[in-house]
Design a protein around this motif. Structure first.
Motif, PDB file in Angstrom:
ATOM      1  N   PRO A 210       0.882  -0.860  -0.219  1.00  0.00           N
ATOM      2  CA  PRO A 210       0.397   0.059  -0.455  1.00  0.00           C
ATOM      3  C   PRO A 210       0.954   0.986  -0.155  1.00  0.00           C
ATOM      4  O   PRO A 210       0.572   2.118   0.822  1.00  0.00           O
ATOM      5  N   TYR A 211       2.052   1.367  -0.685  1.00  0.00           N
ATOM      6  CA  TYR A 211       2.721   2.356  -0.534  1.00  0.00           C
ATOM      7  C   TYR A 211       2.386   3.423  -1.834  1.00  0.00           C
ATOM      8  O   TYR A 211       3.408   4.088  -2.438  1.00  0.00           O
ATOM      9  N   LEU A 220      -2.894  -2.034  -8.202  1.00  0.00           N
ATOM     10  CA  LEU A 220      -2.996  -2.920  -8.866  1.00  0.00           C
ATOM     11  C   LEU A 220      -2.217  -4.965  -8.541  1.00  0.00           C
ATOM     12  O   LEU A 220      -0.853  -4.719  -8.230  1.00  0.00           O
ATOM     13  N   SER A 221      -3.062  -6.071  -8.323  1.00  0.00           N
ATOM     14  CA  SER A 221      -2.961  -7.190  -7.094  1.00  0.00           C
ATOM     15  C   SER A 221      -3.048  -8.354  -8.353  1.00  0.00           C
ATOM     16  O   SER A 221      -3.882  -8.632  -8.845  1.00  0.00           O
ATOM     17  N   PRO A 222      -2.079  -8.525  -8.905  1.00  0.00           N
ATOM     18  CA  PRO A 222      -2.268  -9.372  -9.553  1.00  0.00           C
ATOM     19  C   PRO A 222      -3.066 -10.863  -9.099  1.00  0.00           C
ATOM     20  O   PRO A 222      -2.652 -11.451  -8.109  1.00  0.00           O
ATOM     21  N   ARG A 289      -2.940  -6.619   3.691  1.00  0.00           N
ATOM     22  CA  ARG A 289      -3.466  -7.491   2.826  1.00  0.00           C
ATOM     23  C   ARG A 289      -5.558  -6.407   2.617  1.00  0.00           C
ATOM     24  O   ARG A 289      -6.412  -7.166   2.068  1.00  0.00           O
ATOM     25  N   ASP A 290      -5.103  -5.629   3.451  1.00  0.00           N
ATOM     26  CA  ASP A 290      -6.746  -4.977   2.869  1.00  0.00           C
ATOM     27  C   ASP A 290      -7.214  -4.552   1.937  1.00  0.00           C
ATOM     28  O   ASP A 290      -6.913  -4.567   0.875  1.00  0.00           O
ATOM     29  N   ILE A 291      -8.642  -5.083   2.024  1.00  0.00           N
ATOM     30  CA  ILE A 291      -9.150  -5.177   0.827  1.00  0.00           C
ATOM     31  C   ILE A 291      -9.467  -3.895   0.321  1.00  0.00           C
ATOM     32  O   ILE A 291      -9.319  -3.815  -1.259  1.00  0.00           O
ATOM     33  N   SER A 295      -3.039  -5.446  -1.222  1.00  0.00           N
ATOM     34  CA  SER A 295      -3.481  -6.387  -1.708  1.00  0.00           C
ATOM     35  C   SER A 295      -4.876  -7.458  -1.721  1.00  0.00           C
ATOM     36  O   SER A 295      -4.580  -7.910  -0.594  1.00  0.00           O
ATOM     37  N   ARG A 296      -5.186  -7.320  -2.519  1.00  0.00           N
ATOM     38  CA  ARG A 296      -6.355  -8.269  -2.321  1.00  0.00           C
ATOM     39  C   ARG A 296      -5.976  -9.848  -3.167  1.00  0.00           C
ATOM     40  O   ARG A 296      -7.108 -11.011  -1.469  1.00  0.00           O
TER      41      ARG A 296
END
Length: 483
Positions: A210-211, A220-222, A289-291, A295-296
């Motif tokens: 989250p930077y 963008l979360s692959p 990992r905060d949706i 990153s989701r």
């Protein structure tokens, strides 16, 4: 209009007129190709339209449209120089001609146009067959062979960069806003501003979450099942029983491109040790990992970023002049398209064309060798279907997030298949001692994937819908199936 009036240009040499004609022909073919790959066969506009006349041109089949684009690309390739810096008509712009259309660009898109026409979706639209069209595959193979022969002989300004410089294919840093690409990028895309330093530019879309500088914006979360395409350093896919991959050490001994492209749990994502979280937490319920803000999926992307591009090192601002640029076409893509075309034209991974000494297998292994990955295992080279599974995986890895995947899955008629429609996250907890210096060696427990979204694609999504106003202009201009 330029082509129809070119003879009216009298204050120009023959070389200049040929160069102008070649560029105009390239763009006529290119704009049609770019539309065709999304919408299918269209009317091919190769003359000036009467503004007061009836627009009653019917849609052509994909193959008919591709043939017309091919004629334009071929003529452009025959007219244009390989390197504008070596002509007598670009003295003023020497050293700044990277974006001028040249022979290599025209040959590359001629081959791509033929390969797309050969692909199952385009062949199905034109002939009713869901298989590759070998005639078009052969044309693509011959064209790419002609291009790669020039490259392999050193007759062009293009070559694959060494992998230690792969980042500079996508960005420049501290180089006065230099355009990225080095010798590998053939056709560059648009650049929104010189330093990409607004939150709406390309650069910040790829910041490892989250930077982001203000804690929000584009994250963008692959997807985990996409990241699974990154196999092992031994060249085998993760699910191969001999790959050596196991769920207790999922980041260990992976394809080097995995470590270059993907942020996984425990990665050091800042050089500033005053940052409260230098090693990212991507395990289930970890801090990153905060949706909504991070990153989701359990992964983030760093392929297009200099390592200091985070909110603590502030490496993306005006001062370092971080410039990101994703190309439409680079040389690695040409090698992989050549491999696909040759394999489909000859029916074997060992197939070649007369113009180029590389086999389909050689071309794929050239890309893998550059990245430090072992070549395609012999178990995948015995038949065409097995080889194609590895070739599709290779395109997913080498060209990841460069804008090719959607069209690849469509042309292969795979986009509606569950293994591609489902998007997954990876869930796990850390296990044992945590090594912040070597996160790839860390152990985890409870490793599994969960489906977080399913794309509701059907066969109608093989083609994009046309605007109703366009389809209503005349009875000859048909809408795409299902829309």
């Amino acid at each position: 209009m330029g082509l129809e009036n070119l003879e009216l240009l009298t204050d120009a040499t023959l070389e200049q007129k040929k160069a102008i004609e070649g560029q105009l022909l390239f763009f006529r073919g290119w704009y049609h190709f770019m539309l065709m790959q999304y919408f299918g066969g269209l009317p091919y506009i190769d003359e000036v339209m009467n503004a007061s006349g009836q627009l009653t041109r019917p849609r052509l089949s994909y193959h008919e449209c591709a043939d017309k684009a091919a004629a334009d690309f071929r003529r452009a390739a025959d007219l244009l120089p390989i390197d504008w810096d070596k002509t007598s008509i670009s003295v003023i712009t020497n050293g700044n001609n990277q974006r001028r259309i040249n022979k290599v660009m025209a040959l590359a898109y001629l081959g791509k146009n033929y390969l797309w026409a050969a692909s199952p979706l385009m062949n199905y639209e034109s002939t009713g067959s869901r298989e590759y069209n070998r005639e078009y595959a052969q044309k693509a193979a011959d064209t790419f062979g002609e291009l790669l022969d020039l490259v392999e002989r050193g007759a062009t300004q293009y070559e694959l960069v060494s992998y230690d410089k792969i980042g500079e294919v996508f960005y420049s840093y501290g180089q006065n806003g230099r355009m990225p690409g080095l010798t590998e990028v053939i056709f560059r895309g648009p650049e929104w501003d010189p330093w990409q330093n607004t939150r709406y530019g390309l650069a910040l879309q790829y910041v490892p979450t989250p930077y982001h500088p203000d804690g929000g914006g584009n994250n963008l979360s692959p997807c985990a099942n996409y990241v699974n395409n990154y196999g092992m350093a031994n060249g085998l896919p993760l699910d191969d029983p001999q790959s050596g991959w196991d769920k207790t050490h999922p980041w260990k001994d992976r394809d080097p491109r995995f470590y270059n492209d993907i942020v996984f749990d425990g990665c050091l994502i800042t050089d500033n040790y005053q940052n409260p979280l230098p090693n990212i937490e991507l395990f289930t319920s970890g801090a990153s990992r905060d949706i909504n803000t991070a990153s989701r999926t359990g992964y983030a992307l760093k392929k297009f970023l200099h390592p200091t591009c985070n909110r603590y090192d502030d490496g993306w601002g005006y001062s370092p002049q971080f410039t990101i640029g994703l190309s439409y076409l680079r040389l690695a893509d040409v090698y992989l398209m050549y491999a696909e075309a040759v394999a489909q034209a000859t029916g074997t991974p060992s197939g070649k064309v007369s113009a180029c000494q590389l086999s389909a297998l050689d071309a794929v292994n050239k890309i893998r060798e550059r990245a430090g990955v072992e070549g395609v295992n012999a178990k995948f080279t015995g038949n065409l279907d097995s080889f194609m599974s590895e070739l599709r995986r290779e395109r997913a890895v080498e060209l990841s997030y460069e804008g090719h995947r959607f069209n690849d899955l469509r042309r292969w008629m795979l986009i509606d298949k569950p293994e591609y429609a489902d998007k997954t996250s990876v869930e796990f907890t850390r296990s044992g001692d945590f090594d912040p210096a070597h996160p790839e060696n860390n152990a985890v427990s409870g490793y599994h994937e969960e489906v977080i979204v399913t794309r509701s694609y059907t066969e109608k999504h093989y083609w994009m819908p046309l605007k109703k106003s366009d389809c209503n202009m005349s009875a000859e201009f048909k809408q795409n199936p299902g829309w």
